[in-house]
Design a protein around this motif. Structure first.
Motif, mmCIF file in Angstrom:
data_model
loop_
_atom_site.group_PDB
_atom_site.id
_atom_site.type_symbol
_atom_site.label_atom_id
_atom_site.label_comp_id
_atom_site.label_asym_id
_atom_site.label_seq_id
_atom_site.Cartn_x
_atom_site.Cartn_y
_atom_site.Cartn_z
ATOM 1 N N LEU A 49 0.841 -1.196 0.000
ATOM 2 C CA LEU A 49 0.000 0.000 0.000
ATOM 3 C C LEU A 49 0.876 1.246 0.000
ATOM 4 O O LEU A 49 1.639 1.472 0.945
ATOM 5 C CB LEU A 49 -0.901 -0.015 1.237
ATOM 6 C CG LEU A 49 -2.033 0.997 1.309
ATOM 7 C CD1 LEU A 49 -3.003 0.811 0.153
ATOM 8 C CD2 LEU A 49 -2.769 0.844 2.642
ATOM 9 N N SER A 72 -11.581 -1.615 2.732
ATOM 10 C CA SER A 72 -11.615 -1.807 1.287
ATOM 11 C C SER A 72 -12.067 -3.212 0.920
ATOM 12 O O SER A 72 -12.798 -3.401 -0.060
ATOM 13 C CB SER A 72 -10.244 -1.489 0.681
ATOM 14 O OG SER A 72 -9.232 -2.249 1.289
ATOM 15 N N TYR A 123 -15.229 -4.435 -1.256
ATOM 16 C CA TYR A 123 -14.891 -5.262 -2.411
ATOM 17 C C TYR A 123 -15.760 -6.516 -2.434
ATOM 18 O O TYR A 123 -16.359 -6.863 -3.465
ATOM 19 C CB TYR A 123 -13.414 -5.646 -2.359
ATOM 20 C CG TYR A 123 -12.998 -6.623 -3.423
ATOM 21 C CD1 TYR A 123 -12.815 -6.208 -4.737
ATOM 22 C CD2 TYR A 123 -12.798 -7.967 -3.133
ATOM 23 C CE1 TYR A 123 -12.435 -7.100 -5.728
ATOM 24 C CE2 TYR A 123 -12.418 -8.863 -4.111
ATOM 25 C CZ TYR A 123 -12.241 -8.430 -5.400
ATOM 26 O OH TYR A 123 -11.877 -9.307 -6.380
ATOM 27 N N ASN A 129 -6.676 3.737 -0.866
ATOM 28 C CA ASN A 129 -5.791 4.888 -1.094
ATOM 29 C C ASN A 129 -6.439 6.232 -0.763
ATOM 30 O O ASN A 129 -5.868 7.273 -1.059
ATOM 31 C CB ASN A 129 -5.340 4.898 -2.558
ATOM 32 C CG ASN A 129 -4.547 3.658 -2.925
ATOM 33 O OD1 ASN A 129 -3.397 3.513 -2.565
ATOM 34 N ND2 ASN A 129 -5.184 2.743 -3.644
ATOM 35 N N ASN A 137 -9.811 0.147 -4.637
ATOM 36 C CA ASN A 137 -8.726 1.095 -4.892
ATOM 37 C C ASN A 137 -9.004 2.457 -4.268
ATOM 38 O O ASN A 137 -8.102 3.110 -3.733
ATOM 39 C CB ASN A 137 -8.506 1.235 -6.395
ATOM 40 C CG ASN A 137 -7.841 0.018 -7.008
ATOM 41 O OD1 ASN A 137 -7.074 -0.668 -6.337
ATOM 42 N ND2 ASN A 137 -8.137 -0.275 -8.258
ATOM 43 N N MET A 182 -8.638 -9.521 -7.062
ATOM 44 C CA MET A 182 -8.076 -8.178 -6.916
ATOM 45 C C MET A 182 -7.551 -7.900 -5.510
ATOM 46 O O MET A 182 -7.040 -6.834 -5.255
ATOM 47 C CB MET A 182 -9.135 -7.132 -7.268
ATOM 48 C CG MET A 182 -9.525 -7.109 -8.724
ATOM 49 S SD MET A 182 -8.113 -6.820 -9.806
ATOM 50 C CE MET A 182 -7.553 -5.239 -9.205
ATOM 51 N N SER A 183 -7.668 -8.854 -4.588
ATOM 52 C CA SER A 183 -7.393 -8.510 -3.199
ATOM 53 C C SER A 183 -6.237 -9.233 -2.524
ATOM 54 O O SER A 183 -6.019 -9.009 -1.339
ATOM 55 C CB SER A 183 -8.656 -8.748 -2.359
ATOM 56 O OG SER A 183 -9.027 -10.120 -2.407
ATOM 57 N N TYR A 198 -16.696 -3.804 -12.540
ATOM 58 C CA TYR A 198 -15.505 -3.189 -11.933
ATOM 59 C C TYR A 198 -15.816 -2.440 -10.640
ATOM 60 O O TYR A 198 -14.944 -1.750 -10.109
ATOM 61 C CB TYR A 198 -14.845 -2.240 -12.939
ATOM 62 C CG TYR A 198 -14.479 -2.920 -14.225
ATOM 63 C CD1 TYR A 198 -13.404 -3.807 -14.279
ATOM 64 C CD2 TYR A 198 -15.230 -2.710 -15.376
ATOM 65 C CE1 TYR A 198 -13.081 -4.455 -15.465
ATOM 66 C CE2 TYR A 198 -14.913 -3.361 -16.570
ATOM 67 C CZ TYR A 198 -13.836 -4.227 -16.601
ATOM 68 O OH TYR A 198 -13.516 -4.882 -17.766
ATOM 69 N N GLU A 253 -13.470 -3.674 -7.765
ATOM 70 C CA GLU A 253 -12.093 -3.242 -7.973
ATOM 71 C C GLU A 253 -11.949 -1.746 -7.740
ATOM 72 O O GLU A 253 -11.012 -1.294 -7.067
ATOM 73 C CB GLU A 253 -11.675 -3.592 -9.401
ATOM 74 C CG GLU A 253 -10.309 -3.080 -9.801
ATOM 75 C CD GLU A 253 -9.992 -3.362 -11.259
ATOM 76 O OE1 GLU A 253 -8.992 -2.809 -11.753
ATOM 77 O OE2 GLU A 253 -10.738 -4.116 -11.905
ATOM 78 N N GLN A 254 -12.882 -0.972 -8.293
ATOM 79 C CA GLN A 254 -12.785 0.479 -8.142
ATOM 80 C C GLN A 254 -12.951 0.903 -6.691
ATOM 81 O O GLN A 254 -12.206 1.741 -6.185
ATOM 82 C CB GLN A 254 -13.840 1.168 -9.012
ATOM 83 C CG GLN A 254 -13.724 2.688 -8.988
ATOM 84 C CD GLN A 254 -14.805 3.363 -9.801
ATOM 85 O OE1 GLN A 254 -15.923 3.521 -9.335
ATOM 86 N NE2 GLN A 254 -14.476 3.753 -11.014
#
Length: 507
Positions: free
Chosen positions: A231, A405, A409, A390, A386, A420-421, A379, A382-383
């Motif tokens: 991260l 997150s 997700y 962040n 992210n 994605m994780s 998505y 995933e979006q």
């Protein structure tokens, strides 16, 4: 049409921009925040490395070229503040301006450009504002705060809401280079002699060291790059104290350009790394903390924190930030609080005992449950992952970011979808991972019932009794039953190792 007269749906209503100009010994920076808030979000952030304190120790003055750079930067910053319609501009100056013989004349020139008073901070004032910055950005901090600038190092004890008496030392990066004539050996002796003259820093109790300042952040960024950390968020990044000591030993023994991962640090900062390493190593050996915790919040955020009314200071910055994000991105922001209450009963009856920290993380996740609805369905998970991993959030550590997150997700991508994780999962404990999956599964049921809207979940209570997970659909809510609801309830029950049922009165 001026900015304030235009509709800006992406901005929080009722807030007016507030700006802080920080005239430091190394850099001059402008940060304009969306407004005065418990969780302030930067609208604009720019710094210029002017090096005002480069020769203050040896010559006693600010160099003319550094003054010219600083005043040029301030003219631009003042123009930008006008463009952004800053309601109030706060200008502060630190070690170089207060110690140089031509500092007062420089400050007067700054005031003419900025059109407001420049507050020249004393060392103890700088230490206190740094501590307030940590209070603003961390959840229940306890330990020692250290803010290393270009001209000085400020240290102060902090314990929850209590701030000790601050101290300042002539251990800024630029000052060390100047005093030691760029000799690391001389710098090391100067640092040692300076610390020897200070009271004992070891407090004899468990605590952390909260590191503030560009040089400390540059060291952390280098450590992050060398360790392949997942991260790339500086705030809340932690390093075990012993590992940090060993890392500092490596940095001060090598030329900066030869260090692995050095490209992660700006060239302007690379030359200060060995001096920062010398200070940090000796400080850690003397203070004996458990960990180094990097704080992106410092003097500027501390100043804003002091301007808040007391009731806002007492607010949880993470919940405030997530409520704001939910307001800006959700279909119905009030649904987040309803979801928190809906899941509270489930977690309690499922025997998922929560610490206060775990409960506030679940609360935060519920507030941002719907932030991905505008994305393409394929998505959204995933979006959202992210964004939250962040996001500019305070009051949360990196394992907490992973929980937040991942829960959202799983809410979008499904409970068995981990494509994605994997790296984010490494940041969370097995306990947090299980809770993130359960919460994600509960969210998948709830959002299918309410469609992200408020006023629905109170008619669809869920309970776990006698090893049966039961969803009750009262009155008109009975029509919400369907095969997809059954499938998601079944998957949630599987996670909880129980059976499932739906109660819906006949029409």
């Amino acid at each position: 049409m001026r900015a304030a007269e235009q509709a800006a749906p992406g901005r929080l209503p009722g807030l007016r921009p507030v700006g802080v100009v920080d005239i430091g010994s190394n850099s001059v920076r402008l940060v304009v925040y969306e407004g005065l808030s418990r969780s302030p979000t930067p609208l604009f952030n720019e710094k210029v490395l002017c090096g005002l304190g480069r020769h203050v120790a040896s010559k006693g003055i600010l160099d003319e070229d550094a003054i010219d750079k600083a005043l040029t930067a301030l003219r631009r910053f003042k123009a930008l503040a006008n463009c952004l319609e800053v309601q109030s501009l706060h200008v502060i100056a630190t070690a170089a301006a207060r110690e140089a013989s031509n500092g007062p004349a420089f400050v007067e020139a700054c005031e003419r450009i900025c059109g407001t008073e420049v507050r020249v901070l004393t060392g103890p004032e700088e230490a206190e504002l740094s501590a307030f910055g940590v209070l603003a950005g961390m959840h229940r901090p306890a330990g020692l705060v250290g803010d290393m600038g270009g001209g000085s190092l400020e240290i102060v004890d902090i314990d929850a809401q209590h701030i000790g008496e601050g101290a300042t030392m002539p251990l800024g990066g630029l000052r060390l280079m100047d005093v030691a004539g760029r000799s690391l050996k001389k710098a090391e002796k100067f640092v040692s002699d300076t610390f020897d003259a200070m009271p004992d820093l070891a407090a004899g109790r468990d605590r952390d060291f909260y590191a503030i300042g560009g040089t400390f952040r540059a060291l952390a960024r280098l450590h992050m790059a060398q360790s392949g950390y997942t991260l790339h968020v500086m705030h809340g990044y932690t390093i075990p104290a012993q590992a940090a000591i060993e890392f500092c030993g490596l940095v001060k023994s090598e030329k900066p350009g030869t260090l692995g991962g050095i490209s992660a640090v700006s060239e302007a900062r690379q030359g200060l790394l060995p001096y920062g390493a010398i200070v940090l190593e000796q400080l850690l050996r003397r203070a004996e903390p458990n960990r180094v915790v990097i704080s992106a919040y410092g003097v500027r955020e501390g100043l804003l924190y002091t301007l808040l009314p007391e009731f806002e200071r007492q607010q949880d910055p993470l919940l405030v930030a997530c409520a704001q994000l939910g307001y800006l991105r959700s279909r119905s922001p009030d649904a987040g609080e309803e979801l928190f209450e809906w899941t509270s009963m489930l977690f309690e009856q499922a025997g998922l005992d929560e610490t206060p920290e775990e409960r506030r993380l679940r609360h935060a996740a519920c507030l941002v449950v719907d932030i991905g609805w505008r994305a393409h369905p394929d998505y959204r998970g995933e979006q959202s992952l992210n964004i939250l991993a962040n996001a500019s959030l305070s009051g949360i550590d990196h394992p907490g970011r992973a929980f937040l997150s991942l829960a959202i997700y799983y809410r979008y991508a499904g409970l068995v979808s981990d494509e994605m994780s994997p790296q984010i999962r490494e940041l969370a404990s097995p306990r947090l991972l299980h809770r993130a999956r359960v919460l994600g599964g509960a969210m998948r049921v709830a959002l299918l019932l309410c469609g992200g809207m408020s006023g629905i979940l109170s008619h669809t209570p869920i309970r776990l009794e006698n090893e049966v997970l039961t969803l009750s659909l009262d009155g008109e809510a009975a029509a919400l039953a369907g095969s997809r609801v059954e499938t998601r309830l079944k998957n949630l029950a599987k996670l909880l190792s129980c059976r499932w049922a739906i109660e819906a009165p006949p029409e």
